[in-house]
Motif scaffolding. Structure first.
Motif, short mmCIF file in Angstrom:
data_model
loop_
_atom_site.label_atom_id
_atom_site.label_comp_id
_atom_site.label_asym_id
_atom_site.label_seq_id
_atom_site.Cartn_x
_atom_site.Cartn_y
_atom_site.Cartn_z
N GLU A 77 -15.44 23.87 21.44
CA GLU A 77 -15.40 25.33 21.24
C GLU A 77 -15.97 26.05 22.46
O GLU A 77 -15.43 27.09 22.88
N ILE A 78 -17.01 25.50 23.05
CA ILE A 78 -17.58 26.10 24.25
C ILE A 78 -16.58 26.03 25.40
O ILE A 78 -16.41 26.99 26.15
N VAL A 79 -15.89 24.90 25.53
CA VAL A 79 -14.87 24.78 26.59
C VAL A 79 -13.80 25.85 26.41
O VAL A 79 -13.36 26.46 27.40
N ASP A 80 -13.39 26.13 25.18
CA ASP A 80 -12.41 27.19 24.97
C ASP A 80 -12.94 28.53 25.46
O ASP A 80 -12.20 29.32 26.05
N SER A 81 -14.21 28.80 25.22
CA SER A 81 -14.82 30.02 25.72
C SER A 81 -14.86 30.03 27.25
O SER A 81 -14.59 31.05 27.89
N LEU A 82 -15.15 28.87 27.82
CA LEU A 82 -15.24 28.78 29.28
C LEU A 82 -13.87 28.87 29.95
O LEU A 82 -13.78 29.23 31.13
N ARG A 83 -12.81 28.58 29.25
CA ARG A 83 -11.46 28.78 29.80
C ARG A 83 -11.25 30.25 30.17
O ARG A 83 -10.64 30.58 31.18
N VAL A 84 -11.78 31.13 29.33
CA VAL A 84 -11.68 32.56 29.60
C VAL A 84 -12.54 32.93 30.80
O VAL A 84 -12.15 33.77 31.63
N VAL A 85 -13.69 32.28 30.94
CA VAL A 85 -14.54 32.50 32.11
C VAL A 85 -13.78 32.11 33.37
O VAL A 85 -13.81 32.84 34.37
N LEU A 86 -13.09 31.00 33.34
CA LEU A 86 -12.29 30.56 34.50
C LEU A 86 -11.28 31.63 34.87
O LEU A 86 -11.15 32.01 36.04
N LEU A 87 -10.59 32.15 33.88
CA LEU A 87 -9.55 33.16 34.12
C LEU A 87 -10.13 34.48 34.63
O LEU A 87 -9.59 35.09 35.55
N THR A 88 -11.24 34.90 34.06
CA THR A 88 -11.76 36.24 34.37
C THR A 88 -12.83 36.27 35.46
O THR A 88 -12.97 37.27 36.15
N SER A 89 -13.57 35.19 35.60
CA SER A 89 -14.68 35.19 36.56
C SER A 89 -14.53 34.19 37.69
O SER A 89 -15.31 34.20 38.63
N GLY A 90 -13.57 33.29 37.57
CA GLY A 90 -13.27 32.38 38.66
C GLY A 90 -13.91 31.01 38.56
O GLY A 90 -14.69 30.71 37.66
N MET A 91 -13.54 30.19 39.52
CA MET A 91 -13.92 28.78 39.55
C MET A 91 -15.43 28.55 39.67
O MET A 91 -15.96 27.69 38.97
N PRO A 92 -16.17 29.29 40.53
CA PRO A 92 -17.60 28.99 40.65
C PRO A 92 -18.36 29.13 39.33
O PRO A 92 -19.12 28.23 38.96
N ALA A 93 -18.16 30.22 38.62
CA ALA A 93 -18.85 30.41 37.34
C ALA A 93 -18.41 29.36 36.33
O ALA A 93 -19.23 28.80 35.58
N PHE A 94 -17.13 29.05 36.32
CA PHE A 94 -16.59 28.06 35.38
C PHE A 94 -17.18 26.67 35.65
O PHE A 94 -17.65 26.01 34.73
N THR A 95 -17.18 26.25 36.90
CA THR A 95 -17.66 24.90 37.19
C THR A 95 -19.17 24.79 36.97
O THR A 95 -19.65 23.75 36.52
N LYS A 96 -19.93 25.85 37.24
CA LYS A 96 -21.36 25.83 36.96
C LYS A 96 -21.60 25.67 35.46
O LYS A 96 -22.45 24.89 35.04
N ALA A 97 -20.86 26.40 34.67
CA ALA A 97 -21.02 26.32 33.22
C ALA A 97 -20.59 24.96 32.68
O ALA A 97 -21.22 24.41 31.77
N MET A 98 -19.53 24.41 33.24
CA MET A 98 -19.08 23.09 32.81
C MET A 98 -20.12 22.02 33.15
O MET A 98 -20.35 21.09 32.39
N LYS A 99 -20.77 22.18 34.28
CA LYS A 99 -21.85 21.26 34.67
C LYS A 99 -23.00 21.34 33.66
O LYS A 99 -23.53 20.31 33.23
N VAL A 100 -23.34 22.55 33.26
CA VAL A 100 -24.39 22.74 32.25
C VAL A 100 -23.97 22.08 30.94
O VAL A 100 -24.75 21.36 30.32
N LEU A 101 -22.75 22.34 30.52
CA LEU A 101 -22.26 21.78 29.25
C LEU A 101 -22.26 20.26 29.30
O LEU A 101 -22.66 19.59 28.33
N ASN A 102 -21.84 19.69 30.40
CA ASN A 102 -21.83 18.23 30.54
C ASN A 102 -23.23 17.64 30.41
O ASN A 102 -23.40 16.55 29.87
N LYS A 103 -24.22 18.37 30.90
CA LYS A 103 -25.60 17.92 30.84
C LYS A 103 -26.13 17.88 29.40
O LYS A 103 -27.00 17.08 29.08
N LEU A 104 -25.57 18.75 28.56
CA LEU A 104 -26.05 18.79 27.16
C LEU A 104 -25.51 17.61 26.43
O LEU A 104 -25.01 17.31 25.63
#
Length: 104
Positions: A77-104
């Motif tokens: 569900e978080i990844v679905d939310s982050l897909r919108v981040v990728l579209l609206t805020s770009g790759m840097p914000a998306f990849t940082k958030a994915m790194k955080v999610l992977n750590k959890l």
């Protein structure tokens, strides 16, 4: 958000030194998270996306962790939310958030 729990050391200072401002923030939180149309889980996923878009790793982790603990939000569900981040805020914000999610 659980009642009265705000992230950030600044809110502790506000609560202790400026209770009127803290009270206003508590009331604003109640008004924002009503669950009238969108349920709290959906609102939390929106909050995760918004904070992830800022690129703030610590705040993103806290939002994700609280959503997972309080509302049983899944990584998918978080990844679905982050897909919108990728579209609206770009790759840097998306990849940082994915790194955080992977750590959890």
């Amino acid at each position: 958000m659980k009642e009265g729990i705000f992230f950030g050391e600044g809110m502790k200072f506000v609560k202790e030194s400026y209770p009127d401002i803290y009270g206003a923030v508590v009331e604003l939180n109640k008004v924002a998270y009503t669950g009238k149309v969108l349920d709290y889980k959906t609102q939390k996923l929106i909050a995760i996306g918004i904070i992830a878009a800022t690129g703030d790793d610590l705040a993103t982790e806290k939002q994700m962790r609280s959503g997972m603990n309080e509302l049983n939000i899944t990584k998918e569900e978080i990844v679905d939310s982050l897909r919108v981040v990728l579209l609206t805020s770009g790759m840097p914000a998306f990849t940082k958030a994915m790194k955080v999610l992977n750590k959890l």
